[in-house]
Design a protein around this motif. Structure first.
Motif, mmCIF file in Angstrom:
data_model
loop_
_atom_site.group_PDB
_atom_site.id
_atom_site.type_symbol
_atom_site.label_atom_id
_atom_site.label_comp_id
_atom_site.label_asym_id
_atom_site.label_seq_id
_atom_site.Cartn_x
_atom_site.Cartn_y
_atom_site.Cartn_z
ATOM 1 N N ASP A 1 23.457 -36.837 -17.979
ATOM 2 C CA ASP A 1 23.086 -36.031 -16.816
ATOM 3 C C ASP A 1 21.989 -35.056 -17.254
ATOM 4 O O ASP A 1 22.235 -34.162 -18.065
ATOM 5 N N PRO A 2 20.757 -35.199 -16.724
ATOM 6 C CA PRO A 2 19.659 -34.361 -17.228
ATOM 7 C C PRO A 2 19.764 -32.887 -16.864
ATOM 8 O O PRO A 2 19.022 -32.065 -17.407
ATOM 9 N N SER A 3 20.670 -32.516 -15.951
ATOM 10 C CA SER A 3 20.833 -31.099 -15.626
ATOM 11 C C SER A 3 21.694 -30.378 -16.654
ATOM 12 O O SER A 3 21.797 -29.143 -16.614
ATOM 13 N N GLU A 4 22.284 -31.123 -17.563
ATOM 14 C CA GLU A 4 23.197 -30.515 -18.530
ATOM 15 C C GLU A 4 22.475 -30.187 -19.837
ATOM 16 O O GLU A 4 22.817 -30.663 -20.912
ATOM 17 N N ARG A 5 21.449 -29.376 -19.703
ATOM 18 C CA ARG A 5 20.672 -28.926 -20.849
ATOM 19 C C ARG A 5 20.755 -27.406 -20.917
ATOM 20 O O ARG A 5 20.763 -26.734 -19.882
ATOM 21 N N PRO A 6 20.779 -26.822 -22.091
ATOM 22 C CA PRO A 6 20.855 -25.355 -22.204
ATOM 23 C C PRO A 6 19.749 -24.635 -21.442
ATOM 24 O O PRO A 6 19.991 -23.562 -20.867
ATOM 25 N N GLN A 7 18.533 -25.215 -21.385
ATOM 26 C CA GLN A 7 17.450 -24.526 -20.679
ATOM 27 C C GLN A 7 17.652 -24.520 -19.168
ATOM 28 O O GLN A 7 17.043 -23.716 -18.458
ATOM 29 N N TYR A 8 18.510 -25.417 -18.660
ATOM 30 C CA TYR A 8 18.802 -25.426 -17.228
ATOM 31 C C TYR A 8 19.659 -24.223 -16.851
ATOM 32 O O TYR A 8 19.458 -23.596 -15.810
ATOM 33 N N PHE B 1 25.456 -26.225 -25.165
ATOM 34 C CA PHE B 1 25.016 -27.436 -25.839
ATOM 35 C C PHE B 1 24.827 -28.552 -24.810
ATOM 36 O O PHE B 1 25.489 -28.575 -23.765
ATOM 37 N N GLN B 2 23.943 -29.494 -25.114
ATOM 38 C CA GLN B 2 23.705 -30.648 -24.247
ATOM 39 C C GLN B 2 25.026 -31.335 -23.893
ATOM 40 O O GLN B 2 25.875 -31.557 -24.750
ATOM 41 N N GLY B 3 25.194 -31.648 -22.601
ATOM 42 C CA GLY B 3 26.397 -32.355 -22.165
ATOM 43 C C GLY B 3 27.492 -31.458 -21.634
ATOM 44 O O GLY B 3 28.550 -31.944 -21.240
ATOM 45 N N MET B 4 27.246 -30.133 -21.579
ATOM 46 C CA MET B 4 28.205 -29.235 -20.939
ATOM 47 C C MET B 4 27.845 -29.102 -19.467
ATOM 48 O O MET B 4 26.694 -29.272 -19.068
ATOM 49 N N SER B 5 28.847 -28.786 -18.643
ATOM 50 C CA SER B 5 28.598 -28.765 -17.207
ATOM 51 C C SER B 5 29.600 -27.865 -16.499
ATOM 52 O O SER B 5 30.685 -27.592 -17.014
ATOM 53 N N SER B 6 29.204 -27.424 -15.304
ATOM 54 C CA SER B 6 30.165 -26.829 -14.378
ATOM 55 C C SER B 6 30.711 -27.941 -13.492
ATOM 56 O O SER B 6 29.958 -28.780 -13.003
ATOM 57 N N LYS B 7 32.004 -27.955 -13.307
ATOM 58 C CA LYS B 7 32.648 -28.943 -12.447
ATOM 59 C C LYS B 7 32.824 -28.353 -11.052
ATOM 60 O O LYS B 7 32.992 -27.136 -10.888
ATOM 61 N N LEU B 8 32.823 -29.221 -10.055
ATOM 62 C CA LEU B 8 32.841 -28.784 -8.654
ATOM 63 C C LEU B 8 33.928 -29.498 -7.875
ATOM 64 O O LEU B 8 34.039 -30.723 -7.929
ATOM 65 N N ILE B 9 34.713 -28.724 -7.148
ATOM 66 C CA ILE B 9 35.674 -29.268 -6.179
ATOM 67 C C ILE B 9 35.235 -28.823 -4.793
ATOM 68 O O ILE B 9 35.043 -27.628 -4.545
#
Length: 489
Positions: A438-445, A452-460
């Motif tokens: 997922d390209p939005s999961e970059r520290p600069q985003y 770190f690359q590959g971290m994300s916020s999850k959404l319900i």
């Protein structure tokens, strides 16, 4: 004895279904042209628009590869998958759940295998994967020809466990492939770690051109299929027929006897290769989120020792990464896994699950919730948390009531517009792991929550009506007409 299940039997059945299969004898270049054509005809998914749902397509005349064929889009329609598996497409998740719980293990056959009618060993003077394997490239920027639908079969170092998984594999030289094994995921990766720690090459076979029951069944992941669970048993349960295995010709491993192509070889210990070593584009291939994957700087290396295939016009099967086909491959097993998990924890509360093309089969789940009484209020969010806890690649869960068709995105979005208030019904879970593609999961985003690359916020997104307000959210009721179809004649 009943007819054996294989890709050719499936295609023979599929040709009897109008609009589901198309073959062409028009010559085509496998380098970007083939996928470029199919993009318009039937790729679907998150492929660049314009695209559509269309037939599976067989290209019978592949430039540079006389006597071979390339099949693409076989599973690029949930309806077609249902046809091929003889099951209702809307309940495929539960169908696979049942198969996982009651597998039919593969068996080893001593008979001549169709997959080994032609055997070309790597010591042959003209052995060259670029000329022997008609693997397409998806775009002009790909790192090379990719095996996008190759099922890797391997075993643990002590040979007590075996498994099958699908990986992206690029032809790097006349006798080597680069293989991307996602960190911390697939069981083949665990076995490869054992071999590398022992400084030994790991024997494997790569099986291409299979019954879709095998291909889809092989994409299950933990916790549904733990280490040592051989997913070939899923296909055995679906077909009520064990998958036949045969001894490989050049390595100490088994191959799937009914494959169209088999590549034999070893995952080499302590060897790595830059994915785009031949192109220097910085790109790998289009991946399921709809973007070109970045070329990996250090893929593991497969040393190929033989290519075997059927004698009569062997079929190379290919998949476009962001197409509807990936949704079938990745999404249906994930649906099955989520259903199995939530039914154990909160039985009867999740009626069905769908992983739609918008999430590539991995990033999004729609859950259909049954609330029976006021004590069930809140159970819907519990179900979402259960799904997140088990499947780290899941990013968004949409919760809907049982009167909503989860396979109709208009119906789902209607729910979000009429049964949803953003200040009450959005739940955000920051700082979690997701899929690194997922390209939005970059520290600069988002430097604050993505370390770190590959971290994300999850959404319900909770689009279910509060139980005590159900009477205020009844859909308009129309008269039931049983013979409505006669007006179309």
């Amino acid at each position: 004895m009943s007819e054996v299940w294989n890709l050719r039997r499936v295609l023979k059945e599929l040709q009897q279904q109008p609009g589901q299969y198309h073959a062409t004898d028009v010559p085509i270049n496998p380098n970007a042209d083939l996928s470029g054509v199919y993009r318009y005809i039937g790729a679907g998914g998150t492929v660049e628009r314009p695209t559509q749902e269309g037939p599976a397509m067989m290209f019978n005349s592949i430039e540079g590869f006389p006597g071979t064929r390339v099949l693409i889009g076989l599973m690029a329609s949930r309806k077609r998958v249902g046809m091929m598996l003889h099951h209702d497409p809307k309940t495929l998740g539960q169908f696979f759940t049942d198969a996982v719980s009651d597998p039919v293990p593969p068996v080893v056959s001593d008979e001549q295998a169709p997959a080994q009618e032609v055997v070309i060993k790597s010591d042959a003077p003209d052995f060259d994967l670029f000329k022997l394997v008609p693997a397409p490239t998806n775009t002009p920027y790909d790192a090379g020809p990719y095996l996008t639908c190759g099922l890797v079969l391997g075993s643990s170092l002590d040979k007590k466990q075996s498994d099958v998984t699908i990986h992206r594999m690029v032809i790097e030289s006349k006798d080597t492939l680069g293989i991307y094994i996602m960190p911390g995921g697939r069981h083949i990766g665990k076995f490869a770690e054992e071999y590398e720690a022992a400084n030994k090459p790991m024997p494997i076979t790569i099986n291409v051109g299979l019954d879709p029951a095998i291909t889809i069944g092989a994409t299950f992941e933990p916790p549904t299929t733990p280490l040592g669970y051989n997913e070939l048993g899923v296909a055995g349960a679906i077909r009520h027929q064990a998958v036949d295995l045969v001894k490989a010709k050049t390595v100490d491993e088994y191959a799937i006897a009914q494959s169209e192509y088999t590549l034999e070889g070893y995952i080499m210990p302590h060897e790595r290769v830059r994915e785009d070593i031949n192109t220097n584009t910085g790109k790998a291939m289009p991946e399921f989120p709809g973007y070109d994957g970045d070329a990996n700087p250090a893929l593991q290396v497969i040393k190929v020792t033989a290519v075997t295939h059927r004698k009569d016009n062997p079929i190379m099967q290919s998949v476009i990464g962001p197409s509807e086909e990936h949704v079938s491959l990745a999404g249906i097993p994930t649906e099955a896994s989520i259903l199995e998990l939530v039914n154990r924890a909160i039985p009867g509360k999740v009626l069905n699950v769908y992983n739609p093309p918008a999430g590539g089969g991995k990033l999004m789940t729609i859950m259909q919730i049954h609330k029976e009484n006021e004590a069930d209020e809140g159970i819907q969010r519990q179900a979402a948390l259960l799904a997140f806890s088990a499947f780290k690649e899941l990013k968004t869960v949409i919760l809907v009531d049982e009167d909503v068709d989860i396979f109709d995105m208009n119906d789902v979005m209607w729910t979000i517009n009429t049964r949803f208030q953003a200040d009450q019904d959005i739940v955000v879970l920051p700082g979690m792991r997701n899929h690194p593609l997922d390209p939005s999961e970059r520290p600069q985003y988002d430097p604050k929550s993505i370390r770190f690359q590959g971290m994300s916020s999850k959404l319900i997104l909770d689009g279910t009506v509060p139980f005590d307000m159900k009477d205020q959210f009844k859909r308009a009721q129309f008269k039931q007409i049983d013979d409505w179809e006669k007006y179309l004649k």
